[in-house]
Design an enzyme around this catalytic site. Structure first.
Site, PDB file in Angstrom:
ATOM      1  N   PRO A   2       0.878  -1.087  -0.059  1.00  0.00           N
ATOM      2  CA  PRO A   2       0.006  -0.178   0.113  1.00  0.00           C
ATOM      3  C   PRO A   2       0.840   1.281  -0.049  1.00  0.00           C
ATOM      4  O   PRO A   2       1.569   1.681   0.800  1.00  0.00           O
ATOM      5  CB  PRO A   2      -0.699  -0.024   1.368  1.00  0.00           C
ATOM      6  N   GLU A   3       0.813   2.144  -1.053  1.00  0.00           N
ATOM      7  CA  GLU A   3       1.365   3.351  -0.912  1.00  0.00           C
ATOM      8  C   GLU A   3       0.276   4.192  -1.196  1.00  0.00           C
ATOM      9  O   GLU A   3      -1.113   4.115  -0.874  1.00  0.00           O
ATOM     10  CB  GLU A   3       2.008   3.327  -2.433  1.00  0.00           C
ATOM     11  N   LYS A  58       0.935   7.671   3.308  1.00  0.00           N
ATOM     12  CA  LYS A  58       0.382   6.289   3.399  1.00  0.00           C
ATOM     13  C   LYS A  58      -0.310   6.145   4.555  1.00  0.00           C
ATOM     14  O   LYS A  58      -0.615   5.020   4.780  1.00  0.00           O
ATOM     15  CB  LYS A  58       1.631   5.572   3.176  1.00  0.00           C
ATOM     16  N   ARG A 123       2.275  -9.884   7.501  1.00  0.00           N
ATOM     17  CA  ARG A 123       3.476  -9.700   7.926  1.00  0.00           C
ATOM     18  C   ARG A 123       3.546  -8.820   9.466  1.00  0.00           C
ATOM     19  O   ARG A 123       4.768  -8.539   9.599  1.00  0.00           O
ATOM     20  CB  ARG A 123       4.092  -8.990   6.555  1.00  0.00           C
ATOM     21  N   ARG A 164      21.602  16.977  -2.878  1.00  0.00           N
ATOM     22  CA  ARG A 164      21.535  15.513  -2.532  1.00  0.00           C
ATOM     23  C   ARG A 164      22.395  14.323  -3.051  1.00  0.00           C
ATOM     24  O   ARG A 164      22.426  14.552  -4.352  1.00  0.00           O
ATOM     25  CB  ARG A 164      20.066  15.016  -2.586  1.00  0.00           C
ATOM     26  N   ARG A 273      16.601  -1.678  -1.894  1.00  0.00           N
ATOM     27  CA  ARG A 273      15.257  -1.856  -2.703  1.00  0.00           C
ATOM     28  C   ARG A 273      15.361  -2.503  -3.797  1.00  0.00           C
ATOM     29  O   ARG A 273      16.286  -1.799  -4.608  1.00  0.00           O
ATOM     30  CB  ARG A 273      14.197  -0.507  -2.351  1.00  0.00           C
TER      31      ARG A 273
END
Length: 315
Positions: A2-3, A58, A123, A164, A273
């Site tokens: 879920p985003e 989220k 989870r 950055r 990721r």
DNA sequence: AGTGGCTCCTGGCGGC
DNA sequence: TGCCGCCAGGAGCCAC
């Protein structure tokens, strides 16, 4: 997972059934779901009418009114309004009137008239918080702007990117910079923006920043329009899957041809990721960051063939 | 402060 | 067939 689009889909579904209902009781079957005890949560939630549903990044936010019939309905420890916050994390599902015969949901809100809102979460990463509405500002203090809000301008994005050294992919996943973007939509937005995930965030020019912002908004909106991506186990409160996974460009399409140029979609690891991209559509440029260690056995074939997790897991 | 890495947690899957 | 170990990832935490 879920985003923003998945949480927004859940919010819109719940908006059709939750407001006006009263939380009669709270059952916590898994203490890990909240730092607060079942008794604390009950004290903060029970007896209150659900007034509205909002989303921040989220996080799903449930606004509850003061306990009705309480002295003066006055706010305070006795029975004032409460803000509840739910994060689905990886596998969380909020189900309205869920079918029984499942493993016990991690928590249940017993509602009046008699219905249930159940939180199922294989989870066990999902979380629930409840607090006085005055604490909400602090709760979200470190979270970046909403992508669809006015604050998420090209100017903001340029400032946020400036200097950055982290890769773009990591930048997009950082909730302090932009709220609500996760692994799926980060990969998809970078593909749409034709930017390599290992580009140093600070190397992105103004034209590219504009492209990135537009790609993010378009990708997130497409996710909302398709009622989310059911890549892992996402289902809405009625148990329905989304359909965005059917039109993914790169996410979990390792080894498959790019839908634009036909080149093979690749996978690498960025910031721990899994990251999916097309080496032709998202070419390397100046200002690249070195990738993390290569994935074992790359290229990793897609993990297809998994049944939707909407089906009850084994008891 | 920025950045990267580890941790939590479980079911599914590959390898032997 | 069955067991073992790896893998996915959001976000909090820690070290540098």
């Amino acid at each position: 997972m879920p985003e923003l689009p998945e949480v927004e889909t859940v919010r819109r579904r719940l908006l059709t059934c939750l407001p006006g209902l009263v939380v009669r009781d709270v059952v916590v079957n898994d203490p890990l779901v909240s730092a607060q005890s079942e008794a604390e949560l009950r004290a903060l939630l029970a007896g209150r009418r659900i007034a509205g549903l909002r989303r921040r990044g989220k996080y799903l936010i449930v606004d509850l009114g003061a306990v009705e019939g309480a002295p003066g309905g006055a706010p305070g420890p006795g029975g004032g309004p409460t803000t509840a916050v739910i994060h689905l994390r990886m596998t969380g599902q909020l189900l309205f009137r869920p079918a029984p015969a499942d493993r016990p949901p991690r928590f249940i809100w017993r509602l009046d008239p008699r219905t249930d809102l159940a939180f199922r979460d294989v989870r066990r990463f999902g979380r629930l918080w409840a607090f006085d509405p005055s604490a909400e500002h602090e709760f979200f203090a470190r979270m970046g702007p909403e992508p669809f809000g006015d604050a998420f301008s090209v100017a903001y994005l340029r400032r946020a990117l400036e200097g950055r050294r982290a890769p773009l992919k990591s930048f997009l996943l950082d909730q302090r910079r932009i709220a609500g973007v996760g692994n799926i939509y980060a990969d998809e937005a970078l593909f749409r923006a034709r930017l390599h995930p290992l580009r140093a965030a600070g190397s992105v020019g103004s034209r590219e920043a504009r492209r990135l912002r537009e790609a993010l908004l378009e990708t997130l909106q497409a996710g909302i329009d398709h009622e989310g991506s059911s890549v892992e186990s996402f289902v809405d409160p009625a148990g329905q899957r989304g359909s965005f996974q059917e039109i993914l460009s790169v996410y979990q399409r390792t080894g498959e041809p790019c839908r634009v140029c036909g080149e093979t979609v690749r996978r690498l690891e960025v910031g721990g990721r899994g990251t999916h991209y097309c080496p032709v559509c998202q070419p390397r440029r100046g200002g690249m960051v070195r990738g993390s260690r290569r994935l074992r056995g790359s290229p990793v074939p897609p993990r297809g063939g998994k049944p939707p997790d909407g089906a009850p897991p084994r008891g």
